[in-house]
Design an enzyme around this catalytic site. Structure first.
Site, PDB file in Angstrom:
ATOM      1  N   CYS A   1      19.412 -32.397  32.320  1.00  0.00           N
ATOM      2  CA  CYS A   1      17.997 -32.748  32.513  1.00  0.00           C
ATOM      3  C   CYS A   1      17.044 -31.952  31.635  1.00  0.00           C
ATOM      4  CB  CYS A   1      17.644 -32.598  33.985  1.00  0.00           C
ATOM      5  SG  CYS A   1      18.559 -33.761  35.001  1.00  0.00           S
TER       6      CYS A   1
ATOM      7  N   ARG B   1       9.511 -27.037  33.476  1.00  0.00           N
ATOM      8  CA  ARG B   1      10.503 -25.995  33.803  1.00  0.00           C
ATOM      9  C   ARG B   1      11.061 -25.373  32.525  1.00  0.00           C
ATOM     10  NH1 ARG B   1      12.085 -25.174  38.852  1.00  0.00           N
ATOM     11  NH2 ARG B   1      14.126 -24.273  38.432  1.00  0.00           N
TER      12      ARG B   1
ATOM     13  N   THR C   1      16.725 -40.944  33.994  1.00  0.00           N
ATOM     14  CA  THR C   1      15.574 -40.342  33.313  1.00  0.00           C
ATOM     15  C   THR C   1      15.502 -40.970  31.927  1.00  0.00           C
ATOM     16  OG1 THR C   1      16.026 -38.316  34.502  1.00  0.00           O
ATOM     17  CG2 THR C   1      14.529 -38.146  32.626  1.00  0.00           C
TER      18      THR C   1
ATOM     19  N   LYS D   1       8.392 -37.953  35.401  1.00  0.00           N
ATOM     20  CA  LYS D   1       9.731 -37.355  35.521  1.00  0.00           C
ATOM     21  C   LYS D   1      10.011 -36.432  34.326  1.00  0.00           C
ATOM     22  CE  LYS D   1      13.924 -36.305  36.235  1.00  0.00           C
ATOM     23  NZ  LYS D   1      14.315 -35.355  37.257  1.00  0.00           N
TER      24      LYS D   1
ATOM     25  N   LYS E   1      24.664 -24.066  35.470  1.00  0.00           N
ATOM     26  CA  LYS E   1      23.817 -23.261  36.351  1.00  0.00           C
ATOM     27  C   LYS E   1      24.683 -22.718  37.476  1.00  0.00           C
ATOM     28  CE  LYS E   1      22.160 -26.834  39.479  1.00  0.00           C
ATOM     29  NZ  LYS E   1      21.042 -27.422  40.166  1.00  0.00           N
TER      30      LYS E   1
END
Ligand SMILES: NC(=O)c1ccc[n+]([C@@H]2O[C@H](COP(=O)([O-])OP(=O)(O)OC[C@H]3O[C@@H](n4cnc5c(N)ncnc54)[C@H](O)[C@@H]3O)[C@@H](O)[C@H]2O)c1
Length: 428
Positions: free
Chosen positions: A266, A219, A127, A212, A330
């Site tokens: 991310c 989000r 990314t 991307k 997470k």
């Protein structure tokens, strides 16, 4: 049919399962990483990644592919270049104090430029800050004396997998790809479809790079929005999870659930990948910036909840014993990079609390990390539930509560502590 020979540069959370996905399909894969210890461990069949392919653990797949001779790891680019003509680059771009650090990517490109051959294909899957492939990566590769789109093919295709679902999503997640020429794009598409069964959309490199980043930013913004809903619900004295469940019965509403903040490689980085380009263009991305600030502030909100809960019971945070369950960024992950759980722990420690954190899936060692649930809970004045793990599914909460000090404060950021527990639980 000629066997496909693939070099994967960067054997991390993306590069390793991606290498094995190609190997399982019959390609001969050489993974290149700069960490000698990692390379050594991988060649011995050791990996801590929590990835499964139809129930089979990654480490078992690794051992199978090593035994078949379809995969091996090396620190030596030249060794890889002697055998491969297709490269995938998956090194990361960390963000330090808000600035993307391209040094790993630049160094990988420099190393690759020294071994690049005529006829090779290079697909960048990291990314990136939009524009990186053509403005930074390409000129370094061309130091090889070879010209992109003429002597070698170059393409960009973003990586969209979620950790924990890598093997499945490499196959099933639609991809987008852009090439320096149409021929590069088409060749990359064919190469990607060796593993990816889903649709692969062709577009320009800049669009695929930017798409991307905005996929991740949306989000981040959605999560920030539900954090504000959660604070509102808490003020109203209504249950946030129930509020979201009811709102989501609307067919066109799909709210996420709030947690302890936003972690991982991310999402927290995404805004900072857009920001430098926006600044160059004189643009301010106010909503996106605010979402980042809201998400960054959540660990502090949780610690304040704990402090206030303790105060009501006549206790201070200083010297309080606090159990933290979950350090991963997470649920069900072993990855604790940029984890909001660490921010909670740091804040607690800075306020003088004694922290005992337990997360059996996270291999990293920390002075505040303990090896059993009991060690974390014994005598604790407060407990944070911050990330779910398999080992937490069978927790006998009433028993655990019995180990803690009387009237302990429980803060549940995952809505996992049972509602019938005989204790007051602060839920977000
Ligand atoms: N982790 C995810 O779920 C995920 C999902 C989608 C996209 N991405 C993106 O994919 C990229 C990789 O992410 P990751 O989580 O696998 O990162 P990672 O840090 O786990 O892995 C990167 C690897 O690259 C290696 N490396 C660094 N410099 C190198 C060099 N010069 N040559 C060879 N190897 C080098 C590092 O040692 C490391 O092992 C990032 O751009 C990330 O944003 C990650």
């Amino acid at each position: 049919m000629n066997q496909l020979h693939v070099g994967v540069i960067g054997l991390g959370f993306v590069g390793l399962p991606l290498s094995l996905s190609y190997a399982m399909k019959g390609a001969k894969v050489i993974g290149v990483d700069v960490l000698p210890r990692l390379v050594e461990e991988l060649n011995q069949g050791i990996s801590y990644h929590q990835e499964y392919d139809e129930g089979k653990p990654l480490a078992e797949i690794l051992r199978e592919e090593l035994a078949k001779g379809n995969f091996r790891a090396t620190t030596d680019y030249r060794e890889a270049a002697n055998e491969v003509n297709h490269y995938i680059v998956t090194v990361g771009i960390p963000v330090r104090n808000g600035d993307p650090d391209l040094s790993y990517l630049i160094s990988a490109a420099e190393s690759l430029s020294q071994v690049l051959k005529k006829g090779d294909l290079v697909v960048l899957r990291s990314t990136v800050v939009p524009g990186t492939t053509e403005e930074i990566f390409l000129p370094i590769l061309e130091k090889s004396g070879l010209k992109a789109g003429v002597d070698f093919d170059l393409a960009y295709s973003s990586e969209r997998i979620a950790e924990g679902r890598a093997f499945e999503e490499f196959r099933t997640m639609p991809l987008a790809v852009g090439g320096v020429t149409e021929a590069s794009a088409l060749r990359a598409k064919e190469f990607l479809s060796f593993v990816t069964e889903a649709e692969i959309t062709l577009s320009s490199i800049k669009i695929v790079e930017t798409a991307k980043v905005i996929e991740n930013v949306q989000r981040d913004v959605n999560i920030a929005m539900v954090q504000e809903f959660a604070r509102f619900a808490e003020g109203m004295g209504i249950n946030t999870a129930e509020l979201i469940r009811v709102a989501n019965t609307h067919k066109r509403v799909n709210l996420l659930v709030p947690g302890p903040g936003v972690g991982g490689y991310c999402l927290p980085n995404a805004y900072y990948y857009l920001q430098p380009k926006a600044a160059e263009m004189g643009l301010r991305l106010g909503l996106l910036e605010m979402a980042r600030q809201i998400n960054d502030a959540v660990p502090g909100v949780l610690v304040t909840m704990m402090e206030e809960g303790l105060k009501k019971r006549g206790k201070g945070i200083r010297e309080a014993k606090i159990a933290v369950l979950g350090l991963a960024m997470k649920d069900y992950s072993n990855d604790d990079r940029i984890s909001p759980c660490h921010q909670v722990v740091s804040l607690l420690i800075s306020k003088g609390a004694i922290v005992k954190a337990y997360d059996p899936a996270v291999p990293s060692r920390y002075p505040f990390k303990v090896d059993t649930l009991e060690e974390a809970a014994d005598g604790a004045d407060g407990l944070f539930f911050l990330a779910m793990q398999k080992a937490f599914e069978g927790i006998r909460w009433q028993e655990l509560l019995g180990r803690m000090s009387e009237n302990a404060v429980l803060v549940d950021a995952k809505n996992r502590i049972p509602y019938d527990l005989k204790a007051e639980v602060i839920r977000i």
